[in-house]
Design a protein around this motif. Structure first.
Motif, short mmCIF file in Angstrom:
data_model
loop_
_atom_site.label_atom_id
_atom_site.label_comp_id
_atom_site.label_asym_id
_atom_site.label_seq_id
_atom_site.Cartn_x
_atom_site.Cartn_y
_atom_site.Cartn_z
N ASP A 82 0.83 -1.21 0.00
CA ASP A 82 0.00 0.00 0.00
C ASP A 82 0.86 1.25 0.00
O ASP A 82 0.58 2.22 -0.72
N GLU A 87 -6.47 5.39 2.66
CA GLU A 87 -7.89 5.07 2.83
C GLU A 87 -8.75 6.31 2.58
O GLU A 87 -8.28 7.44 2.64
N THR A 99 -12.98 7.93 3.24
CA THR A 99 -14.24 7.78 3.96
C THR A 99 -15.38 8.14 3.01
O THR A 99 -15.16 8.79 1.98
#
Length: 290
Positions: free
Chosen positions: A10, A155, A157
């Protein structure tokens, strides 16, 4: 299940899109980090920094008599500050940060992540402990911390606008919040006042797309949030420009005032500007609170 290998993957995936900024961060690290810690200011430590004239508050045992013998003034040795501090980062990962008006420009979120990660690189290699607000990634040193941070920052949201997370900020630590700050500002007020109550000082970096500053719309226009949850249609978008720009200016003034009363620094950065200008501002702003 998350594994060290997937975290590395990642982080490398995130970093693969950022070679210019990471290269600039390496260059900045070489020029602004002096010694093992790079703060070049007086404090508790063993490394000599500079001589300075003795003051009435200095103890006699701190005077360097050999240096003082060469002049009519007594001198003491300043030592460099060597106590690592903790810096907590909050990076807005909400949907609004994915906006870009031009495919040749970084999105606000992409710029926020890269600048935050470059800041972490500079600070960790300068001997500081860096982490993310909240309890997910407490401040630590080391390259593995950077890998984990990159994975978390990758990441997103599903909220339209992000709200600062003030949990986990240690007393008298430093903090960096990066967002467009276009959503409800009350959580930002709450977070900074809580931080100030704990002696935490830091920096607010507002990242905006140039279109959000210019409002180049006219005629029939549909404005829609990045999640599609909010929408407004108008036949005369040009008539909204003056009111929009006035409200944007008021918001910046509110953020500037909030930063001032809580002892923080505030700056606006645009995605059509070089990323290293934001990085250098952040590093300087955090150093002013060191």
């Amino acid at each position: 299940m998350t594994t060290p290998l997937s975290l590395r993957s990642d982080a490398e995936h995130l970093a693969s899109a950022l070679p210019p900024l990471l290269a600039e961060a390496e260059h900045l690290a070489a020029t602004v980090l002096l010694g093992d810690h790079g703060r070049r200011r007086a404090g508790t430590g063993d490394t000599f920094w500079q001589y300075r004239p003795a003051q009435v508050t200095d103890e006699a045992r701190s005077i360097d008599w050999r240096r003082s013998a060469r002049s009519d003034t007594n001198f003491v040795q300043d030592k460099e500050w060597q106590i690592a501090q903790s810096i907590l980062l909050w990076v807005d990962q909400a949907a609004a940060m994915s906006f870009t008006s031009n495919q040749n420009l970084s999105s606000k979120g992409h710029r926020a992540r890269t600048v935050a990660l470059a800041t972490a690189i500079l600070l960790i290699r300068g001997g500081e402990r860096v982490g993310l607000t909240g309890l997910r990634l407490p401040p630590k040193r080391g390259e593995q911390q950077l890998v984990q941070m990159a994975a978390v920052l990758a990441e997103n949201t599903d909220q339209d606008y992000g709200t600062p997370e003030s949990q986990g900020m240690l007393p008298h630590s430093r903090a960096l919040f990066i967002s467009d700050f276009l959503g409800d500002l009350q959580p930002t007020h709450d977070a900074l006042h809580k931080a100030a109550d704990r002696g935490v000082r830091g920096a607010l970096l507002q990242i905006l797309d140039p279109q959000e500053e210019a409002f180049p719309f006219d005629g029939r226009t549909i404005f829609q949030s990045m999640t599609g949850a909010m929408q407004h249609e108008t036949l005369k978008a040009g008539d909204l420009k003056a009111r929009y720009l006035d409200r944007l200016a008021q918001r910046k003034d509110e953020l500037q005032t909030l930063a001032r009363v809580t002892g923080w620094q505030f700056q606006t950065h645009h995605t059509n500007a070089a990323a290293n200008t934001a990085l250098m501002w952040i590093y300087g702003a955090l150093e002013r609170h060191a």
